[in-house]
Design an enzyme around this catalytic site. Structure first.
Site, mmCIF file in Angstrom:
data_model
loop_
_atom_site.group_PDB
_atom_site.id
_atom_site.type_symbol
_atom_site.label_atom_id
_atom_site.label_comp_id
_atom_site.label_asym_id
_atom_site.label_seq_id
_atom_site.Cartn_x
_atom_site.Cartn_y
_atom_site.Cartn_z
ATOM 1 N N LYS A 196 -0.836 -7.029 -5.194
ATOM 2 C CA LYS A 196 -1.106 -8.442 -4.932
ATOM 3 C C LYS A 196 -2.452 -8.788 -5.547
ATOM 4 O O LYS A 196 -3.475 -8.196 -5.189
ATOM 5 C CB LYS A 196 -1.115 -8.687 -3.427
ATOM 6 C CG LYS A 196 -1.480 -10.115 -3.067
ATOM 7 C CD LYS A 196 -1.339 -10.376 -1.591
ATOM 8 C CE LYS A 196 -1.803 -11.774 -1.249
ATOM 9 N NZ LYS A 196 -1.676 -12.062 0.181
ATOM 10 N N LYS A 249 2.925 -9.624 -6.959
ATOM 11 C CA LYS A 249 2.654 -11.022 -6.648
ATOM 12 C C LYS A 249 1.356 -11.463 -7.294
ATOM 13 O O LYS A 249 0.386 -10.727 -7.195
ATOM 14 C CB LYS A 249 2.549 -11.153 -5.134
ATOM 15 C CG LYS A 249 2.163 -12.518 -4.660
ATOM 16 C CD LYS A 249 1.985 -12.499 -3.179
ATOM 17 C CE LYS A 249 1.421 -13.832 -2.747
ATOM 18 N NZ LYS A 249 0.966 -13.827 -1.401
HETATM 19 C C1 PBG Z 1 -1.379 -14.141 3.132
HETATM 20 C C2 PBG Z 1 -0.550 -14.595 2.002
HETATM 21 C C3 PBG Z 1 -0.876 -15.452 0.941
HETATM 22 C C4 PBG Z 1 0.306 -15.667 0.238
HETATM 23 C C5 PBG Z 1 1.288 -14.907 0.849
HETATM 24 N N1 PBG Z 1 0.733 -14.240 1.930
HETATM 25 C C6 PBG Z 1 -2.136 -16.144 0.591
HETATM 26 C C7 PBG Z 1 -3.317 -15.394 0.176
HETATM 27 O O1 PBG Z 1 -3.320 -14.172 0.041
HETATM 28 O O2 PBG Z 1 -4.318 -16.056 0.011
HETATM 29 C C8 PBG Z 1 0.482 -16.562 -0.952
HETATM 30 C C9 PBG Z 1 1.847 -17.119 -1.121
HETATM 31 C C10 PBG Z 1 1.949 -18.258 -2.068
HETATM 32 O O3 PBG Z 1 0.977 -18.676 -2.724
HETATM 33 O O4 PBG Z 1 3.055 -18.767 -2.169
HETATM 34 N N2 PBG Z 1 -2.390 -13.282 2.828
#
Ligand code: PBG
Length: 326
Positions: A196, A249
């Site tokens: 991520k 992601k």
């Molecule tokens: C929680 C999380 C996030 C997303 C999914 N889980 C935001 C982040 O890490 O700031 C992003 C999902 C999206 O942008 O559609 N940590």
């Protein structure tokens, strides 16, 4: 070896039937996961400005939405919670009557066959908006782990089918696996947000979930976008700790990462077509600048072609409808 004029690659593109016959990649509704934002309270359905077509629902208003998702044959939803109260340690995340715990119960009553995946991360529940506990001005990895495990266990106790840690703490998959195994939940899979990235494409999500960090940013725990070998190490670590499904992601700016992970590991692979990717398409479509339907199918197909088995996307409902008629 044949070459032009014997060889003509256009021969197999001549009609729709021929193109379908030789098509290498096909996205199916059964590949899709639809994310849902659940807000604590009653009788709430609010559209998210930066994500046209996506709303926050209170648990009591979820039934119609999940019935529609199930009706469209989308196999799974991914739940994000927006609690009424936040604190330093995200207590609402692991409260037995928390917003997600309520939502899971409602969904399991309405549509028991729909797979419920829950996002496991503290950022929507902490007053400072970071994904873990703060110590000395930074997110403390090891103090955060038991809270994540507690959150995951509480989701599963409420009826979640899969838990999906998205916090990017080291060691969280192991901690969650142990916590689930100790309490009789050996059969519950973990989908880890393994690679991520600290991405600007999460912008609209943070509005939707009210989870923007109050100070600093997430770059000390989420991955640095230029790195791909590091993504393989993240995936390797999560697999070693017991992840059943791994995720990359965001998706679109990271198709090469999806491909590298696909080529290197044999685990089921998910990709998250995130909020900013959705918002860009919606904004251009609203202006009449592109054909939304074609762009969405092309995009989802590209994510699949890169190697993803599962695609988490806010376009899931539309895509399911369009796929029925292509
Ligand atoms: C929680 C999380 C996030 C997303 C999914 N889980 C935001 C982040 O890490 O700031 C992003 C999902 C999206 O942008 O559609 N940590």
């Amino acid at each position: 070896m044949a070459n032009f004029p014997q060889l003509r690659l256009r021969r197999l593109r001549r009609t729709d039937s021929l193109r379908r016959l030789v098509r290498e990649t096909q996205v199916a509704t059964s590949d899709l996961v639809y994310p849902l934002f659940v807000v604590e309270g009653k009788d709430i359905e609010q559209e998210i400005t930066s994500m046209p077509g996506i709303s926050r629902f209170s648990p009591d208003r979820l039934s119609a939405e999940v019935a529609e998702v199930a009706e469209l044959d989308i196999p799974a939803v991914l739940l994000f919670g927006i609690p009424a109260d936040k604190d330093e340690v995200g207590s609402a995340a692991y409260h037995p009557q928390g917003v997600i715990q309520q939502a899971i119960k409602t969904i399991k009553k309405t549509t028991p066959e729909l797979i419920v995946i829950t996002d496991v991360c503290l950022c929507e529940y902490t007053s400072h908006g970071h994904c873990g506990v703060i110590a000395d001005g930074d997110v403390d990895n090891d103090q955060t782990l038991p809270l994540l495990a507690r959150m995951a266990r509480s989701h599963v106790e409420a009826g979640a089918d899969i838990v999906a840690p998205s916090d990017m703490m080291d060691g969280r998959v192991k901690e969650i696996r142990e916590a689930l195994d100790e309490t009789g939940f050996q059969h519950i899979p973990i989908l880890s947000y393994a690679a991520k990235y600290a991405s600007a494409f999460y912008g609209p999500f943070r509005e939707a979930a009210g989870s923007a960090p109050q100070f600093g940013d997430r770059r000390s725990y989420q991955m640095d976008p230029p790195n791909v070998r590091e993504a393989l190490r993240e995936v390797e670590q999560d697999i070693a700790e017991g992840a059943d499904i791994i995720m990359v992601k965001p998706a679109l700016a990271y198709l090469d990462v999806i491909r590298r992970v696909y080529d290197t590991f044999n685990h089921p692979l998910a990709a998250y077509n995130v909020s900013g990717e959705y918002a860009m398409v919606k904004a251009a479509a609203q202006q009449g600048w592109l054909d939304e339907r074609r762009v969405v199918i092309e995009t989802l197909t590209a994510i699949k072609r890169a190697g993803a088995d599962i695609i988490l996307t806010y376009h899931a409902k539309d895509a399911a409808r369009w796929l029925q008629t292509t």
